[in-house]
Design a protein around this motif. Sequence first.
Motif, PDB file in Angstrom:
ATOM      1  N   SER A   9       0.835  -1.196   0.000  1.00 36.35           N
ATOM      2  CA  SER A   9       0.000   0.000   0.000  1.00 36.35           C
ATOM      3  C   SER A   9       0.870   1.245   0.000  1.00 36.35           C
ATOM      4  O   SER A   9       1.789   1.372   0.822  1.00 36.35           O
ATOM      5  N   LEU A  10       0.581   2.171  -0.916  1.00 30.97           N
ATOM      6  CA  LEU A  10       1.299   3.440  -0.985  1.00 30.97           C
ATOM      7  C   LEU A  10       0.579   4.547  -0.230  1.00 30.97           C
ATOM      8  O   LEU A  10       1.085   5.667  -0.128  1.00 30.97           O
ATOM      9  N   ASP A  11      -0.590   4.230   0.301  1.00 30.53           N
ATOM     10  CA  ASP A  11      -1.364   5.201   1.089  1.00 30.53           C
ATOM     11  C   ASP A  11      -2.341   4.404   1.948  1.00 30.53           C
ATOM     12  O   ASP A  11      -3.525   4.318   1.661  1.00 30.53           O
ATOM     13  N   LEU A  12      -1.824   3.836   3.007  1.00 29.92           N
ATOM     14  CA  LEU A  12      -2.573   2.863   3.805  1.00 29.92           C
ATOM     15  C   LEU A  12      -3.912   3.383   4.283  1.00 29.92           C
ATOM     16  O   LEU A  12      -4.930   2.685   4.203  1.00 29.92           O
ATOM     17  N   HIS A  13      -3.949   4.605   4.773  1.00 32.10           N
ATOM     18  CA  HIS A  13      -5.169   5.109   5.390  1.00 32.10           C
ATOM     19  C   HIS A  13      -6.246   5.487   4.374  1.00 32.10           C
ATOM     20  O   HIS A  13      -7.387   5.768   4.751  1.00 32.10           O
ATOM     21  N   ASN A  14      -5.881   5.484   3.105  1.00 35.74           N
ATOM     22  CA  ASN A  14      -6.876   5.696   2.054  1.00 35.74           C
ATOM     23  C   ASN A  14      -7.021   4.448   1.187  1.00 35.74           C
ATOM     24  O   ASN A  14      -7.425   4.525   0.033  1.00 35.74           O
ATOM     25  N   SER A  15      -6.702   3.313   1.774  1.00 35.60           N
ATOM     26  CA  SER A  15      -6.840   2.032   1.081  1.00 35.60           C
ATOM     27  C   SER A  15      -8.017   1.263   1.664  1.00 35.60           C
ATOM     28  O   SER A  15      -8.687   1.720   2.594  1.00 35.60           O
ATOM     29  N   ASN A  16      -8.253   0.069   1.130  1.00 37.12           N
ATOM     30  CA  ASN A  16      -9.350  -0.755   1.645  1.00 37.12           C
ATOM     31  C   ASN A  16      -8.884  -1.751   2.702  1.00 37.12           C
ATOM     32  O   ASN A  16      -9.617  -2.659   3.065  1.00 37.12           O
ATOM     33  N   TYR A  17      -7.652  -1.574   3.196  1.00 37.95           N
ATOM     34  CA  TYR A  17      -7.147  -2.447   4.261  1.00 37.95           C
ATOM     35  C   TYR A  17      -7.832  -2.067   5.564  1.00 37.95           C
ATOM     36  O   TYR A  17      -7.747  -0.922   6.026  1.00 37.95           O
ATOM     37  N   ASP A  18      -8.532  -3.014   6.178  1.00 37.81           N
ATOM     38  CA  ASP A  18      -9.378  -2.684   7.332  1.00 37.81           C
ATOM     39  C   ASP A  18      -8.928  -3.351   8.622  1.00 37.81           C
ATOM     40  O   ASP A  18      -9.702  -3.432   9.587  1.00 37.81           O
ATOM     41  N   ASP A  19      -7.695  -3.821   8.682  1.00 33.28           N
ATOM     42  CA  ASP A  19      -7.237  -4.529   9.878  1.00 33.28           C
ATOM     43  C   ASP A  19      -6.047  -3.804  10.513  1.00 33.28           C
ATOM     44  O   ASP A  19      -5.214  -4.427  11.157  1.00 33.28           O
ATOM     45  N   ASN A  20      -5.990  -2.499  10.344  1.00 31.52           N
ATOM     46  CA  ASN A  20      -4.827  -1.741  10.787  1.00 31.52           C
ATOM     47  C   ASN A  20      -4.925  -1.336  12.255  1.00 31.52           C
ATOM     48  O   ASN A  20      -5.964  -0.879  12.723  1.00 31.52           O
ATOM     49  N   VAL A  21      -3.836  -1.508  12.978  1.00 30.61           N
ATOM     50  CA  VAL A  21      -3.680  -1.003  14.343  1.00 30.61           C
ATOM     51  C   VAL A  21      -2.543   0.009  14.298  1.00 30.61           C
ATOM     52  O   VAL A  21      -1.434  -0.308  13.890  1.00 30.61           O
ATOM     53  N   MET A  22      -2.812   1.231  14.716  1.00 35.50           N
ATOM     54  CA  MET A  22      -1.830   2.299  14.563  1.00 35.50           C
ATOM     55  C   MET A  22      -0.811   2.331  15.702  1.00 35.50           C
ATOM     56  O   MET A  22      -1.099   1.955  16.835  1.00 35.50           O
ATOM     57  N   THR A  23       0.387   2.816  15.363  1.00 36.07           N
ATOM     58  CA  THR A  23       1.431   3.075  16.349  1.00 36.07           C
ATOM     59  C   THR A  23       1.359   4.551  16.752  1.00 36.07           C
ATOM     60  O   THR A  23       0.614   5.342  16.158  1.00 36.07           O
ATOM     61  N   GLU A  24       2.176   4.937  17.761  1.00 36.68           N
ATOM     62  CA  GLU A  24       2.217   6.340  18.162  1.00 36.68           C
ATOM     63  C   GLU A  24       2.642   7.229  17.004  1.00 36.68           C
ATOM     64  O   GLU A  24       2.037   8.272  16.734  1.00 36.68           O
ATOM     65  N   TYR A  25       3.723   6.831  16.315  1.00 30.00           N
ATOM     66  CA  TYR A  25       4.214   7.629  15.184  1.00 30.00           C
ATOM     67  C   TYR A  25       3.180   7.699  14.067  1.00 30.00           C
ATOM     68  O   TYR A  25       3.013   8.740  13.426  1.00 30.00           O
ATOM     69  N   GLU A  26       2.510   6.599  13.823  1.00 32.80           N
ATOM     70  CA  GLU A  26       1.520   6.565  12.750  1.00 32.80           C
ATOM     71  C   GLU A  26       0.407   7.567  13.005  1.00 32.80           C
ATOM     72  O   GLU A  26      -0.030   8.282  12.088  1.00 32.80           O
ATOM     73  N   GLU A  27      -0.070   7.644  14.232  1.00 32.74           N
ATOM     74  CA  GLU A  27      -1.108   8.614  14.581  1.00 32.74           C
ATOM     75  C   GLU A  27      -0.607  10.038  14.362  1.00 32.74           C
ATOM     76  O   GLU A  27      -1.311  10.884  13.811  1.00 32.74           O
ATOM     77  N   LYS A  28       0.622  10.281  14.782  1.00 35.75           N
ATOM     78  CA  LYS A  28       1.213  11.612  14.644  1.00 35.75           C
ATOM     79  C   LYS A  28       1.361  12.012  13.184  1.00 35.75           C
ATOM     80  O   LYS A  28       0.964  13.104  12.772  1.00 35.75           O
TER      81      LYS A  28
END
Length: 214
Positions: A177-196
């Motif tokens: 995925s080149l843009d995970l949060h705008n993809s259809n992947y629905d099993d993501n758990v975010m890290t601290e950095y990812e949220e930031k």
Amino acid sequence: MRLRHKPWAKEFIEEHPEYVISSPCQKNTSWKEIFNNNNPLYVEVGTGKGKFLDNMSVKYPDINFVGIEKFESVLVTGVQRVLETKPANLKFIHGDVNDLLEYFNVGEIDRLFINFTDPWPKKRHEKRRLTYKSFLSLYEQALRPHGEIHMKTDNQGLFEYSLESFSKYGMKLKNISLDLHNSNYDDNVMTEYEEKFSKKGQRIFRLEAYLSTK
């Protein structure tokens, strides 16, 4: 990123061997015996403050999780977190990923996570990148046959380098995925950095890799 030194962190970590292994000599048995079950074993290298694995341990109670972190001033936050949540399926290693095979037997890990690792952008630091071929060799030995590596980063340069490094090593790639949060992947758990980073509108890159011939 400059780490905030916490002079009390080392002692605090050592006071909680029920959650943290600080040297290979403390681990004198298999992880299945440590967790007292035969559940799959997922490991995160460079686990940071432990939020990702803490959330994963809640979401997947039938999976055992281990996080490796060498900076005690960072890891101590993860230890404080688990002392509150008390997960039965999560442990930490205060150690270096270079010593992976001192903490895990050959073929013991089912899945390995590399999340928002230092990109080490300068060419002379290539060997420090956690997707450099010497690290891939370590992972290959520690992973079970067909075990997977899941990677996330906000750094496009590191992501492109890793795609090439995995491929050159002979690994197969999937779910890129080149843009995970705008993809259809629905099993993501975010890290601290990812949220930031995501709050700033930065793209998150993700891939899965495995050795099909192992």
